[in-house]
Design an enzyme around this catalytic site. Structure first.
Site, PDB file in Angstrom:
ATOM      1  N   LYS A 191      10.985   2.982   2.892  1.00 39.89           N
ATOM      2  CA  LYS A 191      10.878   4.519   2.835  1.00 39.89           C
ATOM      3  C   LYS A 191      11.680   5.003   1.412  1.00 39.89           C
ATOM      4  O   LYS A 191      12.805   4.501   1.260  1.00 39.89           O
ATOM      5  CB  LYS A 191      11.446   4.932   4.065  1.00 39.89           C
ATOM      6  CG  LYS A 191      10.619   4.984   5.241  1.00 39.89           C
ATOM      7  CD  LYS A 191       9.463   5.744   5.447  1.00 39.89           C
ATOM      8  CE  LYS A 191       9.940   7.035   5.939  1.00 39.89           C
ATOM      9  NZ  LYS A 191      10.110   7.255   7.288  1.00 39.89           N
ATOM     10  N   ASP A 225       1.541  10.351   3.596  1.00 40.91           N
ATOM     11  CA  ASP A 225       2.377  10.983   4.283  1.00 40.91           C
ATOM     12  C   ASP A 225       1.229  12.252   4.916  1.00 40.91           C
ATOM     13  O   ASP A 225       1.164  13.109   4.559  1.00 40.91           O
ATOM     14  CB  ASP A 225       3.602  12.079   3.563  1.00 40.91           C
ATOM     15  CG  ASP A 225       4.572  12.480   4.581  1.00 40.91           C
ATOM     16  OD1 ASP A 225       4.463  11.995   5.650  1.00 40.91           O
ATOM     17  OD2 ASP A 225       5.395  13.233   4.259  1.00 40.91           O
ATOM     18  N   CYS A 247      19.854  43.897 -24.858  1.00 41.90           N
ATOM     19  CA  CYS A 247      20.683  43.284 -23.872  1.00 41.90           C
ATOM     20  C   CYS A 247      21.253  42.155 -24.121  1.00 41.90           C
ATOM     21  O   CYS A 247      20.651  41.156 -24.572  1.00 41.90           O
ATOM     22  CB  CYS A 247      19.533  43.002 -22.690  1.00 41.90           C
ATOM     23  SG  CYS A 247      20.335  41.987 -21.301  1.00 41.90           S
ATOM     24  N   GLU A 294       0.814  -1.245   0.026  1.00 45.03           N
ATOM     25  CA  GLU A 294       0.015   0.027  -0.089  1.00 45.03           C
ATOM     26  C   GLU A 294       0.869   1.351   0.021  1.00 45.03           C
ATOM     27  O   GLU A 294       2.075   1.165   0.686  1.00 45.03           O
ATOM     28  CB  GLU A 294      -0.898  -0.009   1.238  1.00 45.03           C
ATOM     29  CG  GLU A 294      -1.659  -1.102   1.655  1.00 45.03           C
ATOM     30  CD  GLU A 294      -2.501  -1.199   2.960  1.00 45.03           C
ATOM     31  OE1 GLU A 294      -1.942  -0.298   3.630  1.00 45.03           O
ATOM     32  OE2 GLU A 294      -2.705  -2.220   3.254  1.00 45.03           O
ATOM     33  N   TYR A 307      -6.552   1.986   6.176  1.00 48.51           N
ATOM     34  CA  TYR A 307      -5.889   0.933   5.844  1.00 48.51           C
ATOM     35  C   TYR A 307      -5.832  -0.145   6.841  1.00 48.51           C
ATOM     36  O   TYR A 307      -4.997  -1.181   6.972  1.00 48.51           O
ATOM     37  CB  TYR A 307      -4.311   1.377   5.804  1.00 48.51           C
ATOM     38  CG  TYR A 307      -3.704   2.293   6.741  1.00 48.51           C
ATOM     39  CD1 TYR A 307      -3.666   1.733   8.082  1.00 48.51           C
ATOM     40  CD2 TYR A 307      -3.350   3.942   6.569  1.00 48.51           C
ATOM     41  CE1 TYR A 307      -3.141   2.484   9.343  1.00 48.51           C
ATOM     42  CE2 TYR A 307      -3.035   4.565   7.784  1.00 48.51           C
ATOM     43  CZ  TYR A 307      -2.724   4.113   8.804  1.00 48.51           C
ATOM     44  OH  TYR A 307      -2.335   4.729  10.028  1.00 48.51           O
ATOM     45  N   CYS A 367      18.882  46.254 -14.876  1.00 44.29           N
ATOM     46  CA  CYS A 367      19.247  44.894 -15.368  1.00 44.29           C
ATOM     47  C   CYS A 367      20.873  44.580 -15.026  1.00 44.29           C
ATOM     48  O   CYS A 367      21.820  45.285 -15.232  1.00 44.29           O
ATOM     49  CB  CYS A 367      19.198  44.857 -16.883  1.00 44.29           C
ATOM     50  SG  CYS A 367      19.912  43.273 -17.714  1.00 44.29           S
ATOM     51  N   CYS A 409      13.723  43.259 -18.404  1.00 46.83           N
ATOM     52  CA  CYS A 409      14.913  44.001 -18.775  1.00 46.83           C
ATOM     53  C   CYS A 409      14.304  44.556 -19.930  1.00 46.83           C
ATOM     54  O   CYS A 409      13.959  43.593 -20.991  1.00 46.83           O
ATOM     55  CB  CYS A 409      16.271  43.497 -19.062  1.00 46.83           C
ATOM     56  SG  CYS A 409      17.304  44.371 -19.996  1.00 46.83           S
ATOM     57  N   CYS A 427      23.026  44.489 -18.509  1.00 52.83           N
ATOM     58  CA  CYS A 427      23.284  45.547 -19.458  1.00 52.83           C
ATOM     59  C   CYS A 427      23.049  46.942 -18.690  1.00 52.83           C
ATOM     60  O   CYS A 427      23.184  48.025 -19.242  1.00 52.83           O
ATOM     61  CB  CYS A 427      22.294  45.625 -20.740  1.00 52.83           C
ATOM     62  SG  CYS A 427      20.562  45.685 -20.363  1.00 52.83           S
ATOM     63  N   LYS A 472       2.716  -5.643   3.904  1.00 54.36           N
ATOM     64  CA  LYS A 472       1.918  -6.258   5.126  1.00 54.36           C
ATOM     65  C   LYS A 472       1.759  -7.498   4.646  1.00 54.36           C
ATOM     66  O   LYS A 472       1.330  -8.041   3.698  1.00 54.36           O
ATOM     67  CB  LYS A 472       0.594  -5.552   5.428  1.00 54.36           C
ATOM     68  CG  LYS A 472       0.678  -4.254   5.709  1.00 54.36           C
ATOM     69  CD  LYS A 472      -0.655  -3.408   6.044  1.00 54.36           C
ATOM     70  CE  LYS A 472      -0.487  -1.891   6.481  1.00 54.36           C
ATOM     71  NZ  LYS A 472      -1.679  -1.320   6.350  1.00 54.36           N
ATOM     72  N   LYS A 511       2.514   4.623   1.177  1.00 55.36           N
ATOM     73  CA  LYS A 511       2.298   4.971   2.710  1.00 55.36           C
ATOM     74  C   LYS A 511       2.278   6.285   2.704  1.00 55.36           C
ATOM     75  O   LYS A 511       3.152   7.091   2.282  1.00 55.36           O
ATOM     76  CB  LYS A 511       3.953   4.489   3.266  1.00 55.36           C
ATOM     77  CG  LYS A 511       3.964   5.262   4.649  1.00 55.36           C
ATOM     78  CD  LYS A 511       5.273   4.683   5.310  1.00 55.36           C
ATOM     79  CE  LYS A 511       5.228   4.950   6.906  1.00 55.36           C
ATOM     80  NZ  LYS A 511       5.315   6.342   7.244  1.00 55.36           N
TER      81      LYS A 511
HETATM   82  S1  IVH Z   1      -0.164   0.375   8.823  1.00 52.43           S
HETATM   83  C1  IVH Z   1       1.237  -1.496  12.469  1.00 52.43           C
HETATM   84  N1  IVH Z   1      -0.635   1.395   6.243  1.00 52.43           N
HETATM   85  O1  IVH Z   1       2.721   5.316   8.802  1.00 52.43           O
HETATM   86  C2  IVH Z   1       0.941  -0.807  11.311  1.00 52.43           C
HETATM   87  N2  IVH Z   1       0.432   2.842   8.020  1.00 52.43           N
HETATM   88  O2  IVH Z   1       5.153   4.417  10.602  1.00 52.43           O
HETATM   89  C3  IVH Z   1       0.287   0.312  11.313  1.00 52.43           C
HETATM   90  N3  IVH Z   1       0.863   5.021   7.280  1.00 52.43           N
HETATM   91  O3  IVH Z   1       1.334   5.722  12.047  1.00 52.43           O
HETATM   92  C4  IVH Z   1       0.371   1.171  10.421  1.00 52.43           C
HETATM   93  N4  IVH Z   1       0.195   4.900   5.304  1.00 52.43           N
HETATM   94  O4  IVH Z   1       0.279   6.953  10.146  1.00 52.43           O
HETATM   95  C5  IVH Z   1      -0.164   1.705   7.655  1.00 52.43           C
HETATM   96  N5  IVH Z   1      -0.817   2.266   4.325  1.00 52.43           N
HETATM   97  C6  IVH Z   1      -0.566   2.426   5.491  1.00 52.43           C
HETATM   98  C7  IVH Z   1       0.098   3.742   5.875  1.00 52.43           C
HETATM   99  C8  IVH Z   1       0.617   3.908   7.396  1.00 52.43           C
HETATM  100  C9  IVH Z   1       0.838   5.569   6.244  1.00 52.43           C
HETATM  101  C10 IVH Z   1       1.508   5.749   8.173  1.00 52.43           C
HETATM  102  C11 IVH Z   1       0.675   5.854   9.750  1.00 52.43           C
HETATM  103  C12 IVH Z   1       1.363   4.966  10.710  1.00 52.43           C
HETATM  104  C13 IVH Z   1       2.757   5.252  10.200  1.00 52.43           C
HETATM  105  C14 IVH Z   1       3.959   4.113  10.714  1.00 52.43           C
END
Ligand code: IVH
Length: 684
Positions: free
Chosen positions: A326, A130, A443, A126, A237, A420, A438, A423, A302, A128
């Protein structure tokens, strides 16, 4: 002293050093946690923070006796804000272990398969997100309580604010457990973030540093109406816990089930049984993520089977059954040493940042764009500031904003030079424009850029006339305006440095060949303000040639399809300027083509309809769809004006969509476009 008593003395010193370093790291991490979680205003990049955390972890691994209960490795970071009620999480919200390389990802997979005693294990990947983790509790089919993660055990009660996010269902109409908790990430889109910052700037309020910070700031408003006005969204998630059965026994199925219950689940989720496929997936998304309209900082992998998850269990606060791969941070902080200005081909003065070199996502950044003077003021960027620098994909690095808290008072505000820098001509800033110019068409900096543009691709395309030759031609005085290129002789070229007989001959031939390029190329090559390639093409097709354009009244220019008033005015001014007219005459004398075929309005179902295409499409490339529209008699514009009939919008459409809304222009997605073709085709 015997050897045995000496050795521990050395260890003792090592231990003492480790202890001091650990204390230092903990205090730094605590400070950065406070900045990030409590103030939503981080001072270091994620990768710098991760570096501190890794060093502390590895020291603690070597000296487990030095671990303290309050070490940042022993808790999930974050502090509840007292103003919101506190929520005890029934099941703690955990963090994830990180993998920063393919090797670390494969090592995790090996560990998992070994522990589970299986060769193959199904995994779900999935994005991640932010953003901010939240836990949503539902009771008897209704949204009852929403909380932040806080320190993992206790979070803040932000139910009222979460209720304002439209993608969080307030009630569940399908059969579901009596009580359950869903977890997900609240985030802000990149576009929403930019729009919010524009509004903040207009109101003279503080700008947010990133979509994540503005999502956090928005969720923790005391007044839910403010939260409601912010463009927040969620992807769920995980099922935190459930009382009363009905939930599936695999994660993949669970996500599908949550989707059916009405939650927003990320559609970019994939299931694999092969670790090579997972590696390929995470690598592919490193680049692709730039095209998403929200920020992801990695991919979470996962184990799919929930019973295997349970048997794998946890190490400390991190589950063994999941890992976050990451990506390197696309942002970093560094010192802004100076703001300098370069002169573009239209005379625009473009400020840019001179930075203390810093590595961002694998590349060293020394220079970054700063757009224009207003933008520098809006973001309050000062010379001497520590600034956040961003580099995404192929895009030129940008300065996002200053880290205000590190100011010493020595910082200086930027002043656009009055003259400028090349020039010395007095700079002008046309009313209503963000750029200063300018105005001197002679120039040297402007001519240099204009000449390389004129000889470049899409324009006259003169092979061999690149930056270094352009520089020599201008310095030697052989060329002082664009038309001079067409009067160069082989003998003259041979006087230049590093110019052999053969290259001089080739160059003369290439220059000759460029005389018959289409008018569009010439028009684009002249570097008229606001006339990009597409606009040049529209003008060339509409008027047939430069003479007809020069004879046209302003109103006639404006009447050309998709040409806006600003462009029309710029073209009109250009073609009524003595120097420019003389340049055109000189080009004509040299035999450069100024007249094209006036494109007979192409017949077809889209005849007379102007389109603007924006964002990335799934079915076609930009070129394909534009070719299709033109082939069917329609025209393509580069920006939305009152005359635009349709905007065809794909993913990440950008500001053109706002313009369409402003003018009430019909916006089509790919399906809508196909339908239109179908309808128009039938009416033919
Ligand atoms: S699962 C035990 N899935 O990442 C598993 N977390 O570093 C718990 N996050 O606190 C998290 N996207 O804020 C999971 N697809 C995703 C995620 C995700 C972002 C964040 C979440 C978590 C942090 C963990």
């Amino acid at each position: 002293m015997s050897e045995e008593t000496q050795a521990p003395a050395v260890d003792e010193r090592g231990l003492q050093e480790a202890k001091l370093r650990e204390e230092e790291l903990r205090s730094q991490i605590n400070y950065h946690d406070y900045r990030y979680y409590a103030l939503d205003s981080p001072e270091v990049s994620d990768s710098q923070y991760d570096g501190l955390m890794r060093e502390l972890r590895s020291l603690e691994e070597k000296h487990p006796e030095l671990i303290t209960p309050d070490s940042p490795t022993q808790r999930v970071s974050g502090m509840p804000v007292a103003a919101f009620g506190v929520v005890e999480h029934k099941v703690p919200l955990l963090s994830l272990a990180n993998a920063f390389s393919e090797d670390e990802l494969r090592a995790w997979h090996r560990r998992v398969t070994n522990l589970a005693e299986l060769n193959d294990i199904a995994m779900v990947c999935e994005p991640k997100m932010d953003g901010l983790a939240v836990a949503l509790v539902y009771e008897a089919g209704a949204f009852a309580q929403g909380a932040t993660r806080g320190d993992g055990a206790r979070g803040e009660n932000i139910t009222q604010n979460l209720r304002t996010i439209r993608s969080i269902p307030l009630s569940i109409s399908k059969p579901a457990p009596e009580r359950f908790e869903v977890r997900g990430e609240v985030y802000m889109t990149k576009k929403g973030f930019e729009r919010l910052n524009e509004e903040q700037a207009n109101k003279g309020q503080r700008l947010f540093a990133s979509p994540r910070n503005s999502a956090a700031g928005s969720l923790r408003q005391q007044d839910p109406t403010i939260t409601a006005s912010r463009p927040l969204d969620i992807f769920v998630y995980q099922l935190g816990w459930a009382e009363g059965g009905g939930a599936p026994s695999a994660h993949w199925e669970m996500l599908k089930w949550l989707g059916e219950l009405g939650f927003r689940v990320n559609p970019l989720t994939e299931r694999y049984t092969d670790v090579d496929a997972v590696v390929e997936h995470v690598k592919a998304w490193e680049e692709r993520r730039e095209r998403l309209d929200y920020e992801i900082d990695g991919v979470v992998i996962k184990v799919d089977d929930l019973s295997i998850q349970r048997s794998l269990g946890f190490v400390g606060r991190e589950p063994r059954w999941a890992i976050a791969y990451k990506y390197p941070a696309t942002q970093a902080t560094t010192k802004l040493k100076n703001i300098e200005v370069n002169v573009g081909r239209t005379g625009s003065l473009n400020p840019f940042a001179v930075l203390e070199p810093v590595v961002v996502a694998h590349a060293t950044v020394k220079l970054a764009t700063l757009h224009n003077e207003d933008d520098i003021r809006r973001k309050d960027i000062r010379i001497g500031d520590t600034v956040i620098v961003q580099r995404a994909g192929e895009v030129i690095p940008q300065v996002v904003g200053p880290v205000v808290s590190t100011r010493t008072g020595e910082e200086r505000e930027f002043e656009m030079p009055k003259e400028c820098p090349v020039c010395g001509t007095a700079v002008v800033r046309p009313e209503g424009e963000a750029m200063s110019y300018c105005p001197n068409r002679a120039c040297p900096a402007q001519i240099f850029r204009l000449l390389t543009h004129f000889a470049g691709r899409g324009a006259m395309d003169i092979e061999g006339l690149g930056e270094s030759l352009a520089d020599q031609l201008l310095r030697s005085g052989l060329v002082s305006d664009l038309a001079d290129v067409y009067y160069l002789t082989k003998e003259q070229l041979l006087t230049l440095e590093r110019m052999g007989d053969k290259s001089a001959g080739n160059l003369v031939a290439n220059i000759e060949a460029s005389k018959s390029r289409p008018v569009t190329n010439l028009l684009f090559g002249l570097g008229i303000r606001h006339v990009g390639y597409e606009t040049a093409e529209l003008l060339a097709n509409h008027f047939g040639g430069i003479d007809a354009m020069a004879a046209a009244e302003l109103e006639e220019l404006e009447a050309a399809p998709t040409i806006g008033p600003k462009t029309a005015e710029s073209v009109y001014e250009y073609l009524h300027d003595e120097t420019n007219l003389a340049l055109i005459e000189k080009l004509r004398q040299a035999g450069v083509r100024l007249q094209g075929e006036k494109a007979a309005a192409r017949e077809g179902p889209l005849q007379g309809l102007a389109f603007v295409v924006t964002g990335s499409l799934e079915r076609w490339t930009r070129n394909e769809v534009e070719g299709m529209i033109k082939g069917l008699g329609g025209s393509i514009g580069s920006s939305v004006t009152k005359k635009t009939a349709y905007v065809l919008a794909g993913e990440n459409p950008g500001s053109k969509l706002d313009k369409a809304q402003e003018y009430g222009t019909t916006v089509l997605d790919e399906e809508g476009f196909l339908k239109l073709l179908d309808e128009k085709g039938r009416n033919q």
